[in-house]
Design an enzyme around this catalytic site. Sequence first.
Site, PDB file in Angstrom:
ATOM      1  N   ASN A 124       0.870  -1.184   0.000  1.00  0.00           N
ATOM      2  CA  ASN A 124       0.000   0.000   0.000  1.00  0.00           C
ATOM      3  C   ASN A 124       0.897   1.221   0.000  1.00  0.00           C
ATOM      4  OD1 ASN A 124      -3.065   0.550   0.312  1.00  0.00           O
ATOM      5  ND2 ASN A 124      -2.045   2.178   1.433  1.00  0.00           N
TER       6      ASN A 124
ATOM      7  N   LYS B  53     -18.174  -9.117 -15.965  1.00  0.00           N
ATOM      8  CA  LYS B  53     -18.471  -8.516 -14.650  1.00  0.00           C
ATOM      9  C   LYS B  53     -19.395  -7.306 -14.812  1.00  0.00           C
ATOM     10  CE  LYS B  53     -18.455  -7.682 -10.264  1.00  0.00           C
ATOM     11  NZ  LYS B  53     -18.600  -6.349  -9.909  1.00  0.00           N
TER      12      LYS B  53
ATOM     13  N   HIS C 241     -22.750  -8.651 -15.229  1.00  0.00           N
ATOM     14  CA  HIS C 241     -23.171  -9.105 -13.893  1.00  0.00           C
ATOM     15  C   HIS C 241     -23.790  -7.929 -13.140  1.00  0.00           C
ATOM     16  CE1 HIS C 241     -22.451  -9.322  -9.543  1.00  0.00           C
ATOM     17  NE2 HIS C 241     -22.559 -10.634  -9.621  1.00  0.00           N
ATOM     18  N   ASN C 242     -23.120  -6.789 -13.187  1.00  0.00           N
ATOM     19  CA  ASN C 242     -23.632  -5.639 -12.452  1.00  0.00           C
ATOM     20  C   ASN C 242     -24.909  -5.080 -13.065  1.00  0.00           C
ATOM     21  OD1 ASN C 242     -21.287  -6.071 -11.030  1.00  0.00           O
ATOM     22  ND2 ASN C 242     -20.877  -3.905 -10.736  1.00  0.00           N
TER      23      ASN C 242
ATOM     24  N   GLU D  15     -27.438  -7.271 -11.815  1.00  0.00           N
ATOM     25  CA  GLU D  15     -27.567  -6.938 -10.375  1.00  0.00           C
ATOM     26  C   GLU D  15     -28.470  -5.705 -10.180  1.00  0.00           C
ATOM     27  OE1 GLU D  15     -23.734  -6.632  -8.098  1.00  0.00           O
ATOM     28  OE2 GLU D  15     -24.317  -4.551  -7.855  1.00  0.00           O
TER      29      GLU D  15
HETATM   30  C1  6PG Z   1     -20.192  -7.087  -6.703  1.00  0.00           C
HETATM   31  C2  6PG Z   1     -20.803  -5.737  -6.834  1.00  0.00           C
HETATM   32  C3  6PG Z   1     -19.792  -4.671  -6.603  1.00  0.00           C
HETATM   33  C4  6PG Z   1     -20.438  -3.322  -6.303  1.00  0.00           C
HETATM   34  C5  6PG Z   1     -20.430  -2.376  -7.469  1.00  0.00           C
HETATM   35  C6  6PG Z   1     -21.747  -1.813  -7.945  1.00  0.00           C
HETATM   36  O1  6PG Z   1     -20.373  -7.849  -7.628  1.00  0.00           O
HETATM   37  O2  6PG Z   1     -19.565  -7.364  -5.679  1.00  0.00           O
HETATM   38  O3  6PG Z   1     -21.365  -5.555  -8.101  1.00  0.00           O
HETATM   39  O4  6PG Z   1     -18.872  -4.705  -7.630  1.00  0.00           O
HETATM   40  O5  6PG Z   1     -21.575  -3.392  -5.637  1.00  0.00           O
HETATM   41  O6  6PG Z   1     -19.613  -1.384  -7.046  1.00  0.00           O
HETATM   42  O7  6PG Z   1     -22.103  -0.727  -7.221  1.00  0.00           O
HETATM   43  P1  6PG Z   1     -22.981   0.522  -7.609  1.00  0.00           P
HETATM   44  O8  6PG Z   1     -24.372   0.162  -7.240  1.00  0.00           O
HETATM   45  O9  6PG Z   1     -22.418   1.596  -6.719  1.00  0.00           O
HETATM   46  O10 6PG Z   1     -22.806   0.869  -9.052  1.00  0.00           O
END
Ligand code: 6PG
Length: 465
Positions: A32, A188, A191-192, A195
Amino acid sequence: MKSEFGLFGLGVMGKSLCRNLASKGVRLSMFNREVASVEENVANDFKNKFKELKDAQAFSDIELYVSSLETPRKIMLMVNAGKTVDLVIEDLVPYLSKGDVLIDGGNSNYKDTIRRSEYLKSKNINFIGVGVSGGEEGALKGPSLMPGGTQSTYELIRPFLEVIAAKDARNLPCCAYVGEEGSGHFVKMVHNGIEYVEMQLLAEVISLFSSMGFNYDQIANILEEWKEKVDGYLLEITIDILRKKEGDDWLINKILDKAGNKGTGNWASITSIELGVPSSMMTSALNARYISFFKEERIKANTLYQSTEKPTRLEIHEVLSAYQFARIVNHHQGFKLILEAANTYGWNLNLSVIARIWTNGCIIKSDLMEHLVTVFNGSENILTDKLMISTINSLKPLAAHLVSTAIKNEIPLPCMSEAVNFFHSYKTANSTANILQAQRDYFGAHTYQRKDDPSAAFYHTHWVE
Ligand code: 6PG
């Protein structure tokens, strides 16, 4: 002794991944940066805080950090997506050697990942973009990992990713080679997008139940019973959220109704538009967040228009059916976006494998995802798959009835209604696009093709004499 694996960037996710790796016996170097009064002694303090990190090496000097790693070096970057990734790459490159591997575990834009892969290739450095899902707890206990890059590079880092990943129902790691450069972060991003919709659908379910007169505890109890049929991580956390009280009141009553976002949902929508794929539910979910942000205007508008304030008359099972229906359409749209991107970019992606690595560790893990692993073994399209057709046929009238009832009662259901509308368009054999073609030809001589001409020739008509 040199370390086998390096982790760069000790934010929330970086720290959890370090603890996960170290607890699996991986010899680890952690880095870091040092920023006076902001980030001081982060790596050392972190190492001293957790017993599983007693053998890990902590650094704030890049040169020492890089030389602590055995070659070919494997360094996973867990830094903020965007410019920071480029800056960190520039900081590291002078110390790296031919064949070393950089892994970007942030929520990077897949186009940046493709660009960085090309750039690093010119320096003989390998690059893998890994989608990491599961939040802080997932990173610690087992995330879902979506790596994209060359297969040979992936093989070098595979043991480290597989050992920290969540396990699926057959105890296989929720990590598998996704495909070529950029595809891991693409997957990914989708995926979001999925989500965002899954979250919005649950919000819509709650608003329907509220308008039917249930309080949050009662809604939590209903959702608890749904777990038998539609279990999933987001459903489970939503039940916990509904039950959380502060004093006598529910905590969610006190949370300001303005939803944030960090960008991946926007990218998913932009990308689907760029690729010409109708991922309309993602866009609806994103717009639902955007509308939420205009709180002051909403309050004003609320005073300007009369509302139909009557309880919604629906059965609980209708809400469940509409929820199930909308989730199927959401997953269809998400996987379709992946499929079309694979065609456009020449990626060799396997939808069943992607569904499998999403069955545990990630935010959208669910019973439906388990089912899709099998569906995608025989088909690439959820909506035309034999296994799904009878389910969809039984759900769709209830979903349509629910949406029409909600519209009459002025309850906004952006995602559920989009699911119904999309589906109706999807199964329309003869659509109104003929009118659009005629209009385009009328004012712009854009030409059209005819149903009665199999040669697919283009025609132009002088519409008025
Ligand atoms: C995951 C989530 C993670 C996060 C994102 C989306 O798969 O663990 O998708 O990546 O929640 O940052 O967040 P926002 O709602 O802020 O766009």
